[in-house]
Scaffold this active site. Structure first.
Site, PDB file in Angstrom:
ATOM      1  N   ASP A   1      69.193  79.054   1.706  1.00  0.00           N
ATOM      2  CA  ASP A   1      67.793  78.911   2.069  1.00  0.00           C
ATOM      3  C   ASP A   1      67.012  80.067   1.433  1.00  0.00           C
ATOM      4  O   ASP A   1      67.215  81.232   1.793  1.00  0.00           O
ATOM      5  CB  ASP A   1      67.673  78.956   3.601  1.00  0.00           C
TER       6      ASP A   1
ATOM      7  N   ASP B   1      63.521  74.460  -1.473  1.00  0.00           N
ATOM      8  CA  ASP B   1      64.046  75.813  -1.287  1.00  0.00           C
ATOM      9  C   ASP B   1      65.288  75.871  -0.421  1.00  0.00           C
ATOM     10  O   ASP B   1      65.692  76.933   0.022  1.00  0.00           O
ATOM     11  CB  ASP B   1      62.954  76.711  -0.689  1.00  0.00           C
ATOM     12  N   GLU B   2      65.895  74.741  -0.140  1.00  0.00           N
ATOM     13  CA  GLU B   2      67.039  74.795   0.758  1.00  0.00           C
ATOM     14  C   GLU B   2      68.020  73.683   0.440  1.00  0.00           C
ATOM     15  O   GLU B   2      67.609  72.590   0.020  1.00  0.00           O
ATOM     16  CB  GLU B   2      66.460  74.791   2.165  1.00  0.00           C
TER      17      GLU B   2
END
Lengths: 354, 367
Positions: free
Chosen positions: A9, A104-105
């Site tokens: 993350d 983003d993860e």
């Protein structure tokens, strides 16, 4: 075989990218979002801004009240997508089993990996180091035997941290977890759980499966499993899109129901455009309307229907509006999508846009 | 409270009244029926707050007066299980209803009559009389097209319209529409529309069993009441605007097909076997003198049949949900059915050839 899952993350991703590219932003509170005079909201902010209480999804105007010297940067999605791809490419060097959750993860499954003697912890360390060196942003990681625990763990030492839950630590780790850490347990469910005396996973374990299913339906079974650290969900390489939606924040609040309804045709047109542009055509299983009132309280109304027309959306909008009966700042409309493809025939509507 | 009644006299009204009671109730008293005994009259009432049914029975001998509520389903199951010739004695003892028949004895829980809710009344706006068969027929001919649990709540019911000395029923689920009409005695110029909720229509239909006997309808601003023999049925009305059915009935269809109704129905039923189980689509291809019906499913299985019909228009291929067509064909009476179409994106009209008043509109499926 013992599974090894890493949840990666990026730390305040959009803000981190902006800070990377513009050194003067590194030492001041910044946020990515729409400007206050266009009634924008905050997408992400850096940790300095968070100290002032600025949060994602907050209106920019409110954020500026909390932190008057906040620098609001308008986002550059094309750039973020590019950076995200760079990060994903690093993951790809360790495994092909990657399930991105957003830009983003991602979950990555390194079970049986030959890299670094097969140690998930070492792989996670190396990924974090390489992302920092090669991409220039920091990333937090959680390492655990399943997705649920990996996700909780990545948040444990955030930002720029790592946390490992070894198989023999699962039990002890889960026991102390507040139920709010379980994804899917929002405020409402947490409140409901508190009413039956459940605040931690330990409390949750005291409840029988029957009791949880009675109170929470299918999610009850999941709560039962998760409180025991059990989560069999595989890391899915390509996530199937479950819904498609469009929403619009209005420059001025819509004062009454009529003015909300007047916005429907435009929203529907946009939604249908997006729907027809889907890479793989998919059958519709339902419709959703989201309404956010001027005070940011939001509500959604849903209906199961295979052949929706505008009247379904109108009625849901009426239902949703009536729950708040106050000015509206945002309306969203969406379709729930079936897993199956769309070789379905299209039943035409008799009533048109009545 | 105490009365004696034969099983035979009790069972039919009890079943009808208990039928109104919903199985799952939020309010305990709603799973009960209200019993009121006075003189030689016994009345029973069941309600779900939306509809209410009161049934009256004359007792052979005067009762000890009183009123109380008892669990509907249990009372019904007990009565059903007793021998046909049973005489049943019901006595309220403390808070229990004691039921005796032959050597059987039951003690049922009760709730006070005062807790039993009334369906609210509204001032009467008009009254209509007809024979039961008339309304029953309207419901039978159109009820199947009512929507079910649709978010467009005004479709989850039936439109009843009084205009020009006629009573018309209309129902639609948004994909098809059914309408039927009957003559009634009404004042000149009287115009009125109401929407009766789905459950109200279904319960009312169960009640209309004596074809030629009188039915009196009393319509208020927010309710409809039907007086049917020894029963009084009340339903709330749906507060909403029903779609304009006139606008939906196609008027420009130029492709008219006549077919033997039963034959077409059989062909469609056969072909439907290999239609997609979920979407039920079939394709109709019209050409002079012939109608070809085709279906296939995701397993790549196919069915096809051609039947001779009376048709001399242009060729046309159009898809339909076969269930919608079958519903119409099953409910019509005529030997010959008339389909009026215009193109593959416009609604089709389905009528009996010599059958006045019943009309069905079905929207195609793009396949």
């Amino acid at each position: 075989m013992q599974r090894k899952i890493i949840h990666c993350d990026c730390d305040c991703f959009f803000a981190a990218v902006e800070m990377r590219d513009n050194p003067e932003l590194r030492s001041i509170p910044i946020a990515i979002g729409g400007s206050a005079d266009r009634r924008g909201v905050i997408a992400t902010c850096n940790y300095m801004a968070r100290e002032f209480g600025v949060r994602s999804a907050m209106s920019t105007a409110h954020a500026l009240k909390l932190c008057p010297h906040l620098r609001v940067v308008s986002g550059n999605m094309a750039k973020y997508r590019e950076v995200s791809q760079q990060v994903m490419n690093i993951f790809l060097e360790y495994t092909e089993i990657i399930e991105p959750l957003s830009l983003d993860e991602a979950f990555i499954d390194v079970t049986g990996s030959q890299h670094l003697q097969g140690s998930a912890t070492l792989i996670a360390d190396e990924i974090r180091r390489r992302v920092k060196e090669e991409v220039g942003i920091s990333i937090s990681a959680g390492v655990a035997p399943n997705k649920f625990l990996a996700k909780v763990a990545s948040d444990w030492n955030k930002p720029d941290g790592i946390y490992v839950v070894l198989p023999n630590q699962v039990d002890a780790f889960v026991l102390t977890l507040p139920v709010k850490k379980i994804s899917g347990v929002g405020e409402k469910t947490a409140e409901k759980l508190k009413k039956i005396g459940v605040e931690t996973c330990q409390d949750l374990r005291a409840k029988s499966l029957a009791e949880l299913v009675e109170g929470f339906g299918a999610f009850g079974k999941r709560l039962f499993d998760l409180s025991r650290g059990v989560d069999e969900r595989p890391v899915k390489v390509s996530r199937i899109r479950k819904s498609i939606s469009v929403e619009h924040t209005y420059p001025q609040d819509l004062a009454d129901l009529e003015s909300c309804i007047a916005q429907l045709p435009v929203l529907m047109e946009e939604l249908d455009l997006r729907y027809t542009k889907l890479k793989e055509a998919r059958a519709i299983t339902g419709v959703v309307v989201k309404v956010k009132f001027f005070d940011f309280v939001q509500t959604t109304a849903e209906h199961t229907v295979t052949y929706p027309d505008i009247a379904h959306f109108r009625q849901l909008l009426i239902d949703a509006f009536n729950r708040g009966l106050r000015p509206v700042r945002l309306i969203g409309v969406g379709y729930r999508l079936a897993d199956e493809g769309k070789d379905q025939p299209l039943q035409l509507s008799l009533l048109g846009d009545y | 409270m105490k009365f004696v009644i034969s099983r035979e006299a009790l069972i039919k009204p009890l079943q009808l009244v208990a039928g109104v009671v919903e199985r799952r109730q939020t309010l305990p008293v709603l799973s009960n029926i209200l019993l009121v005994a006075e003189g030689d009259q016994l009345s029973m009432t069941g309600t779900d707050l939306e509809v209410e049914l009161v049934g009256r029975v004359t007792l052979d001998e005067p009762a000890e007066a009183g009123s109380v509520t008892v669990p509907a389903r249990k009372l019904m199951d007990i009565c059903k299980s007793l021998p046909d010739s049973a005489r049943i004695e019901l006595t309220l003892t403390g808070q229990k209803m004691v039921i005796k028949a032959g050597r059987s004895r039951f003690s049922l829980s009760t709730l006070p009559a005062a807790e039993f809710p009334n369906v609210e009344d509204s001032p009467e706006t008009l009254e209509l009389s007809m024979v039961q068969q008339q309304l029953r027929n309207l419901i039978d001919k159109t009820g199947f097209s009512m929507a079910q649990q649709d978010v467009r709540y005004y479709l989850n019911g039936m439109l009843l319209e009084i205009a020009d000395g006629k009573l018309r029923a209309v129902s639609t689920d948004g994909h098809r529409l059914a309408t039927s009409v009957t003559d009634v005695e009404a004042e000149d110029g009287l115009q009125h529309q109401i929407i009766v909720p789905r459950k109200g229509i279904l319960e009312l239909a169960r009640l209309l069993q004596n074809g030629d006997a009188e039915l009196r309808l009393v319509i208020g601003a927010s309710h409809i009441r039907a007086h049917v023999g020894d029963f009084t049925f009340t339903s709330k009305l749906v507060d909403g605007k029903f779609p304009d059915y006139e606008r939906v009935i196609p008027k420009n269809g130029d492709k008219i097909l006549l077919s033997d109704r039963m034959e077409l129905r059989q062909v469609l039923s056969r072909i439907a076997i290999l239609s997609n189980e979920k979407y039920r689509g079939v394709r109709l291809a019209l050409s002079p003198g012939y109608l070809q019906v085709m279906a296939n499913n995701p397993e790549q299985e196919e069915a096809e049949e051609t039947l001779a019909v009376d048709y001399d228009g242009d060729s046309l291929e159009v898809g339909f949900n076969v269930n919608y067509l079958l519903d119409c064909l099953s409910i019509l009476n005529s030997d010959v059915v008339r389909l009026t179409l215009s193109d593959s994106n416009s609604s089709a009209l389905v009528e009996g050839f010599d059958e006045e008043g019943n009309l069905y509109v079905v929207m195609p499926m793009r396949m």
